[in-house]
Design a protein around this motif. Structure first.
Motif, short mmCIF file in Angstrom:
data_model
loop_
_atom_site.label_atom_id
_atom_site.label_comp_id
_atom_site.label_asym_id
_atom_site.label_seq_id
_atom_site.Cartn_x
_atom_site.Cartn_y
_atom_site.Cartn_z
N UNK A 189 0.83 -1.20 0.00
CA UNK A 189 0.00 0.00 0.00
C UNK A 189 0.86 1.25 0.00
N UNK A 190 0.50 2.17 -0.89
CA UNK A 190 1.18 3.46 -0.96
C UNK A 190 0.35 4.47 -0.17
N UNK A 191 1.01 5.15 0.77
CA UNK A 191 0.34 6.24 1.49
C UNK A 191 0.80 7.54 0.85
N UNK A 192 -0.12 8.24 0.22
CA UNK A 192 0.27 9.45 -0.53
C UNK A 192 -0.47 10.69 -0.02
N UNK A 193 0.26 11.82 -0.06
CA UNK A 193 -0.38 13.10 0.27
C UNK A 193 0.36 14.20 -0.47
N UNK A 194 -0.20 15.42 -0.42
CA UNK A 194 0.58 16.57 -0.86
C UNK A 194 1.71 16.78 0.15
N UNK A 195 2.52 17.80 -0.06
CA UNK A 195 3.55 18.13 0.94
C UNK A 195 2.83 18.82 2.08
N UNK A 196 2.46 18.04 3.09
CA UNK A 196 1.58 18.54 4.13
C UNK A 196 2.21 18.34 5.51
N UNK A 197 2.71 19.45 6.06
CA UNK A 197 3.40 19.38 7.35
C UNK A 197 2.50 19.09 8.53
N UNK A 198 1.18 19.12 8.28
CA UNK A 198 0.25 18.76 9.36
C UNK A 198 0.64 17.39 9.91
N UNK A 199 1.07 16.51 9.00
CA UNK A 199 1.50 15.17 9.42
C UNK A 199 3.00 15.25 9.73
N UNK A 200 3.32 15.37 11.00
CA UNK A 200 4.73 15.45 11.37
C UNK A 200 5.37 14.09 11.11
N UNK A 201 6.70 14.07 11.05
CA UNK A 201 7.41 12.80 10.88
C UNK A 201 6.98 11.83 11.97
N UNK A 202 6.85 12.39 13.18
CA UNK A 202 6.51 11.57 14.32
C UNK A 202 5.14 10.91 14.18
N UNK A 203 4.21 11.68 13.66
CA UNK A 203 2.85 11.15 13.45
C UNK A 203 2.89 9.99 12.44
N UNK A 204 3.67 10.18 11.37
CA UNK A 204 3.74 9.14 10.35
C UNK A 204 4.49 7.91 10.88
N UNK A 205 5.54 8.18 11.68
CA UNK A 205 6.29 7.06 12.28
C UNK A 205 5.34 6.20 13.12
N UNK A 206 4.51 6.86 13.93
CA UNK A 206 3.56 6.11 14.79
C UNK A 206 2.58 5.30 13.95
N UNK A 207 2.10 5.93 12.88
CA UNK A 207 1.14 5.23 12.02
C UNK A 207 1.80 4.01 11.35
N UNK A 208 3.01 4.21 10.86
CA UNK A 208 3.71 3.11 10.18
C UNK A 208 3.96 1.97 11.17
N UNK A 209 4.39 2.34 12.39
CA UNK A 209 4.65 1.30 13.41
C UNK A 209 3.40 0.48 13.67
N UNK A 210 2.29 1.19 13.82
CA UNK A 210 1.03 0.50 14.13
C UNK A 210 0.65 -0.44 12.97
N UNK A 211 0.76 0.06 11.75
CA UNK A 211 0.40 -0.78 10.60
C UNK A 211 1.31 -2.01 10.53
N UNK A 212 2.62 -1.77 10.67
CA UNK A 212 3.57 -2.88 10.49
C UNK A 212 3.49 -3.89 11.62
N UNK A 213 3.07 -3.41 12.81
CA UNK A 213 2.96 -4.33 13.94
C UNK A 213 1.75 -5.25 13.77
N UNK A 214 0.67 -4.70 13.21
CA UNK A 214 -0.58 -5.46 13.20
C UNK A 214 -0.88 -6.15 11.87
N UNK A 215 -0.30 -5.64 10.78
CA UNK A 215 -0.70 -6.16 9.46
C UNK A 215 0.50 -6.61 8.65
N UNK A 216 0.30 -7.66 7.84
CA UNK A 216 1.39 -8.11 6.99
C UNK A 216 1.27 -7.39 5.65
N UNK A 217 1.92 -6.26 5.55
CA UNK A 217 1.77 -5.45 4.34
C UNK A 217 3.02 -4.60 4.12
N UNK A 218 3.36 -4.41 2.85
CA UNK A 218 4.46 -3.49 2.52
C UNK A 218 3.90 -2.07 2.47
#
Ligand code: 5AD
Length: 428
Positions: A189-218
């Motif tokens: 799955x590709x997660x795409x957005x405009x260049x949007x600083x609303x999503x801090x690196x930290x926010x995306x890191x947390x989201x990626x961790x959650x996805x990778x911990x619970x789901x078998x997906x690239x």
């Protein structure tokens, strides 16, 4: 996720006391093959199946099987002897050395129908030879259309005032990804957005961790210009790839369309992302105003030089309310030639059929691109209520995906393993 070529059952072995699985023999264009059957329902001689490695995993309707075979195995064999030897020698040269710029330009310039047939046929044969059973289906979630950049071609530029902007919160993004993976079988799955600083690196890191911990997906990220440290943190959190086009290799053209950016910065980032171990999807726009065939040739050569793993090259489409709205769209034939040449030069790369190409060629686009060397598709997973607002260009095409989902997005972990293996090969 990965689509394999269907095979027909020609023999069902007698059950053996040692094996809990039925054994079957199937036939496809590679010949005969013995498989264990993991298909839960009753199977009969003459049934069509999909298989991964040594196991048949799914039955498939005969008509759908034929459709997949036509797409993936469609032969475009061509008699090269009647063509200009200067043209056909390029095909031989490509297997022995890097092609010269003049050779690539010769291919890009041709409008001779026989030469074009030969080029597409050659690319198609190379795809079949190197990537026979590897045909990838990706899903994309466009989670925000806010953008702080002013790319002159893009309908989502911060200067486009008529866009209804939206953001999807991380919990909802997670829910979309979870549904795509668990109910629909997506494995990349590709997660795409405009260049949007609303999503801090930290926010995306947390989201990626959650996805990778619970789901078998690239997970591939397409989140634009960020500090390279942010990309490093996201890689550590489990992100696998990035989608980050350089857009054009011509610094002047680049500066014209990206008033606030520098091509060198983007190239530096691509190199850094490769070093971090990201699977890098990158590429360029075809048909930008002022772009020449020499520029497109340089784009192809730069893609090769950078060692891009997934080559995404699509036509420019003029967007209303942008500085480039009055210019014509990129040429479909030039796009197909570019795809075919990329396949000649980079036989193992992933080459997606871009949505932009499908938008200019509609129903025909998918088949044309796949039979000219492309080998993957990207389906839109953005919830319908946001989709039209992700208007990087107008009237984006959303193709039918039922057949592909039914047969391509196998929920088997085997399909994930296959992708894992192929992704690793992409680094070779
Ligand atoms: N036409 C075609 N492609 C576009 N993109 C942005 N705007 C357009 C357009 N008008 C592409 C860019 C970007 C990707 C996300 O979308 O190449 O990298």
């Amino acid at each position: 996720m990965c689509l394999t070529i269907p095979a027909k059952i020609v023999y069902i072995h007698a059950p053996s006391p040692e094996s809990p699985f039925n054994k079957i023999t199937v036939e496809d264009s590679n010949g005969l093959r013995e498989l264990k059957s993991l298909i839960p329902e009753e199977i009969s001689l003459g049934d069509w199946v999909l298989y991964n490695a040594d196991a048949a995993v799914q039955r498939i309707d005969a008509c759908d099987a034929q459709e997949i075979i036509d797409l993936l195995e469609h032969k475009r064999d061509f008699d090269l002897s009647a063509l200009d030897p200067e043209f056909t020698s390029i095909f031989k040269n490509r297997s022995q050395r890097k092609l010269f710029k003049s050779e690539i330009m010769r291919l890009l310039k041709t409008n001779n129908s026989h030469e074009l047939e030969a080029l597409f046929s050659e690319a198609n044969i190379i795809r079949q030879t190197y990537l026979k059973d590897f045909f990838c289906i990706h899903g994309i979630v466009e989670f925000s259309n806010y953008c702080q950049n002013s790319c002159k071609y893009c309908g989502l530029s911060k200067d486009s005032s008529n866009v209804r902007r939206y953001r999807i919160e991380p919990d909802e993004i997670y829910a979309i990804v979870e549904n795509a993976v668990t109910s629909r079988g997506y494995k990349l799955i590709v997660l795409q957005s405009g260049d949007d600083n609303y999503y801090s690196d930290d926010m995306l890191v947390k989201l990626i961790r959650k996805i990778k911990k619970r789901l078998k997906v690239f997970i591939f990220l397409s989140v634009g210009e960020r500090e390279i440290e942010g990309y490093r943190n996201m890689k550590e959190a489990g992100a696998n790839g990035v989608l980050y086009r350089f857009e054009t290799s011509n610094p002047k053209l680049y500066a014209n369309i990206h008033p606030e950016e520098d091509l060198q910065d983007r190239l530096k980032n691509i190199k850094a992302m490769k070093e971090m171990g990201y699977y890098v999807a990158s590429g360029f726009l075809i048909g930008l105003p002022g772009q020449t065939i020499s520029d497109i040739t340089d784009d192809i050569l730069l893609t090769q030089e950078l060692g891009i793993n997934m080559i995404s090259a699509g036509p420019f489409i003029p967007s209303d309310n942008t500085a480039l709205s009055g210019y014509p769209a990129g040429d479909a034939m030039m796009t197909l030639k570019t795809i075919a040449i990329c396949r000649l030069l980079m036989p193992r790369a992933k080459i997606p059929v871009t949505t932009a190409f499908e938008t200019i060629k509609l129903e025909e686009g998918r088949r044309l691109a796949l039979s000219s060397g492309a080998n993957s598709l990207m389906f839109n997973l953005t919830p319908e209520r946001y989709r039209d607002d992700y208007a990087i260009y107008p009237d984006r095409y959303h193709g039918e995906e039922k057949m592909w989902e039914r047969y391509g997005l196998s929920k088997e972990t085997l399909s994930y393993k296959m992708l894992e293996k192929k992704m690793a090969e992409g680094f070779e």
